[in-house]
Design a protein around this motif. Structure first.
Motif, mmCIF file in Angstrom:
data_model
loop_
_atom_site.group_PDB
_atom_site.id
_atom_site.type_symbol
_atom_site.label_atom_id
_atom_site.label_comp_id
_atom_site.label_asym_id
_atom_site.label_seq_id
_atom_site.Cartn_x
_atom_site.Cartn_y
_atom_site.Cartn_z
ATOM 1 N N SER A 159 56.658 135.244 71.901
ATOM 2 C CA SER A 159 55.891 136.045 72.949
ATOM 3 C C SER A 159 55.369 134.962 73.966
ATOM 4 O O SER A 159 54.610 134.294 73.693
ATOM 5 N N VAL A 166 59.794 139.177 76.577
ATOM 6 C CA VAL A 166 58.761 139.644 76.779
ATOM 7 C C VAL A 166 58.607 141.039 76.059
ATOM 8 O O VAL A 166 59.219 141.875 76.217
ATOM 9 N N ASN A 167 57.647 141.072 74.946
ATOM 10 C CA ASN A 167 57.573 142.547 74.109
ATOM 11 C C ASN A 167 56.445 143.357 74.941
ATOM 12 O O ASN A 167 55.542 143.011 75.539
#
Length: 67
Positions: free
Chosen positions: A29, A66-67
């Motif tokens: 991330s 990107v989570n």
């Protein structure tokens, strides 16, 4: 696709990560990394602004996960 989700520690702070078995790659991330490196109160916004500026300057080598 088989993935192993884990939490890595960097300077005693958590960084979300995923291991993709098929591609044999780690994905992390970037927002977590930005938070650690900048001490920003809003790392998602910091990354958004930085990404926009880099793109405007012609940097196209970024792969964003990107989570």
């Amino acid at each position: 696709m088989t993935k192993d989700r884990t939490i890595k520690l960097f300077e005693e702070k958590q960084v979300r990560s995923v291991w993709d078995v098929e591609q044999e790659k780690w994905y992390i991330s970037i927002v977590d990394v930005v938070a650690i490196l900048t001490d920003s109160t809003n790392p998602r916004k910091y990354w958004s602004v930085l990404k926009t500026r880099l793109k405007a300057e012609g940097f196209s080598w970024l792969q964003i996960v990107v989570n």
